[in-house]
Design a protein around this motif. Structure first.
Motif, short mmCIF file in Angstrom:
data_model
loop_
_atom_site.label_atom_id
_atom_site.label_comp_id
_atom_site.label_asym_id
_atom_site.label_seq_id
_atom_site.Cartn_x
_atom_site.Cartn_y
_atom_site.Cartn_z
N MET A 1 0.71 -1.43 0.42
CA MET A 1 0.34 0.29 0.40
C MET A 1 1.03 0.88 0.06
SD MET A 1 -3.22 0.91 2.57
CE MET A 1 -1.81 1.00 3.92
N LYS A 2 0.18 2.36 -0.96
CA LYS A 2 1.35 3.48 -0.99
C LYS A 2 0.07 4.75 -1.20
CE LYS A 2 4.81 5.49 -3.38
NZ LYS A 2 6.24 5.18 -4.58
N ASP A 3 -0.37 5.77 -0.32
CA ASP A 3 -0.13 6.62 -0.64
C ASP A 3 -2.23 6.47 -0.47
OD1 ASP A 3 2.17 8.51 -0.43
OD2 ASP A 3 1.97 8.35 -2.75
N ASP A 4 -2.20 5.35 0.54
CA ASP A 4 -3.53 5.58 0.76
C ASP A 4 -3.89 4.40 -0.68
OD1 ASP A 4 -3.51 6.13 4.07
OD2 ASP A 4 -4.80 7.57 2.81
N LEU A 5 -2.99 3.97 -1.87
CA LEU A 5 -3.52 2.91 -2.51
C LEU A 5 -3.35 1.27 -2.31
CD1 LEU A 5 -2.57 5.35 -5.46
CD2 LEU A 5 -5.06 5.01 -4.91
N PHE A 6 -4.31 0.34 -2.52
CA PHE A 6 -3.90 -0.79 -2.41
C PHE A 6 -4.03 -1.48 -3.22
CE2 PHE A 6 -6.75 0.69 0.92
CZ PHE A 6 -6.23 0.16 2.07
N ASN B 1 -14.87 -1.27 -10.04
CA ASN B 1 -13.61 -1.18 -10.68
C ASN B 1 -12.49 -0.27 -9.77
OD1 ASN B 1 -15.67 -0.37 -12.97
ND2 ASN B 1 -14.68 -1.52 -13.64
N PRO B 2 -11.11 -0.12 -10.59
CA PRO B 2 -10.23 0.27 -9.70
C PRO B 2 -10.24 1.50 -9.89
CG PRO B 2 -9.00 -1.11 -11.05
CD PRO B 2 -10.42 -1.25 -11.70
N SER B 3 -9.85 2.52 -9.11
CA SER B 3 -9.53 3.80 -9.31
C SER B 3 -8.26 4.99 -9.72
CB SER B 3 -9.54 4.64 -8.06
OG SER B 3 -11.06 4.52 -7.13
N ALA B 4 -7.36 3.69 -10.12
CA ALA B 4 -6.30 4.26 -10.13
C ALA B 4 -5.85 2.94 -10.75
CB ALA B 4 -5.16 5.11 -9.68
N ARG B 5 -4.51 3.00 -11.39
CA ARG B 5 -3.64 1.99 -12.22
C ARG B 5 -2.07 2.78 -11.96
NH1 ARG B 5 -5.73 -3.14 -14.55
NH2 ARG B 5 -7.75 -2.20 -14.99
N SER B 6 -1.11 1.70 -11.39
CA SER B 6 0.30 2.39 -11.50
C SER B 6 1.05 2.03 -12.84
CB SER B 6 1.11 0.52 -10.73
OG SER B 6 1.14 -0.57 -11.53
N GLU B 7 2.60 2.96 -12.88
CA GLU B 7 2.74 3.14 -13.94
C GLU B 7 3.02 1.28 -14.75
OE1 GLU B 7 6.45 4.81 -13.23
OE2 GLU B 7 5.17 6.89 -12.46
N GLY B 8 3.17 0.32 -14.27
CA GLY B 8 3.12 -1.24 -14.62
C GLY B 8 1.65 -1.58 -15.55
N GLY B 9 0.73 -0.13 -14.60
CA GLY B 9 -0.77 -1.26 -15.31
C GLY B 9 -1.47 -1.95 -13.70
N ARG B 10 -0.92 -2.04 -13.13
CA ARG B 10 -1.73 -2.89 -11.73
C ARG B 10 -2.80 -2.30 -11.56
NH1 ARG B 10 2.52 -4.56 -7.40
NH2 ARG B 10 1.01 -5.68 -6.50
N ARG B 11 -3.99 -3.15 -11.03
CA ARG B 11 -5.14 -1.83 -10.35
C ARG B 11 -4.76 -1.93 -8.99
NH1 ARG B 11 -6.60 -7.02 -12.70
NH2 ARG B 11 -8.80 -6.92 -14.03
#
Length: 268
Positions: free
Chosen positions: A1-6, A32-42
């Protein structure tokens, strides 16, 4: 978890579900996930966690995924949050009521043992059975004291087919929760959802009685005589009856089912 993202794995672990479940909910458009990492992870937020809790709660109550999708509270404003918290409050209060009633039953049994120096093992066994099933059948305690024919029928369910007996009481509670949820969503008894629920209620009654409609008067008597019920149980049942009275009446008319004594019992 980073910056309240799971990550999907972190959220799955926190909410005790599988990663496959979250992937499926994403695919079906439920969560649906609210964001995606730079690598495309949910990546999911804490708001997503609350939405997931709402989905899991509705799934537990027996709603289909399509029904859940159409009835999720969006949580976009304080009114949405209040509505969800109100539903959770009612559910928790009901569980507290059940536990308090078990506690009172145990205290009464203790007092009886002290005063008479004997043990009513039938009563004790009833309490133990209900505790073991997480109190989901606790309403049956009232049946044991009020209607001999119905009491015999209920005890037979637990003795001859415990899974069926427990399942029916679980279904009853789920149906109560579902009825109250539909009311909170503004659904009417004549709506599609209301009539689907009416059919489920009637199927439940028929399964519970085993088709023996002579048990209906005892069921109605139990529902009407609430002086020993807790305040939470009385409030819940009143809300359920107000909705199901009309829903069942409409269902009976549409399907040419003639049970006026059941409709009259609700109206009383």
């Amino acid at each position: 978890m980073k910056d309240d993202l799971f990550t999907v794995g972190e959220l799955a672990k926190k909410m005790n579900v599988t990663v496959r479940t979250l992937q499926y909910y994403d695919k079906e458009g439920l969560l649906n996930p609210s964001a995606r990492s730079e690598g495309g992870r949910r990546l999911y937020t804490k708001k997503d966690m609350v939405l997931l809790y709402q989905i899991l709660s509705m799934k537990y109550l027996g709603f289909s995924l399509e029904e859940i999708k159409n009835n999720l509270i969006s949580l976009d404003n304080p009114e949405d949050i209040y509505k969800l918290l109100e539903e959770q409050t009612k559910a928790i209060e009901y569980e507290i009521d059940n536990l308090n009633r078990v506690l009172e039953a145990i205290k009464a049994l203790k007092k009886s043992v002290t005063q008479t120096n004997t043990v009513d093992f039938n009563r004790y066994a009833d309490i133990v059975s209900l505790i073991r099933t997480k109190n989901e059948g606790f309403l049956s305690v009232e049946f044991f004291n009020e209607d001999e024919e119905l009491a015999t029928h209920i005890k037979g369910l637990f003795e001859d087919n415990p899974e069926l007996g427990i399942g029916l009481f679980q279904k009853y509670q789920q149906m109560c929760d579902k009825t109250i949820s539909l009311k909170a969503q503004g659904k009417t008894p004549d709506s599609k959802e209301g009539q689907i629920l009416a059919k489920e209620w009637w199927d439940l009654i028929f399964t519970f009685t085993g088709g023996n409609m002579e048990l209906l008067p005892g069921i109605l008597s139990f529902s009407e005589n609430r002086e020993n019920w807790s305040e939470g149980m009385r409030t819940q049942q009143k809300a359920v009856d107000e909705f199901m009275e009309e829903a069942l009446s409409i269902y009976f008319q549409k399907n040419s089912i003639d049970f006026p004594e059941l409709e009259e019992g609700y109206n009383d």
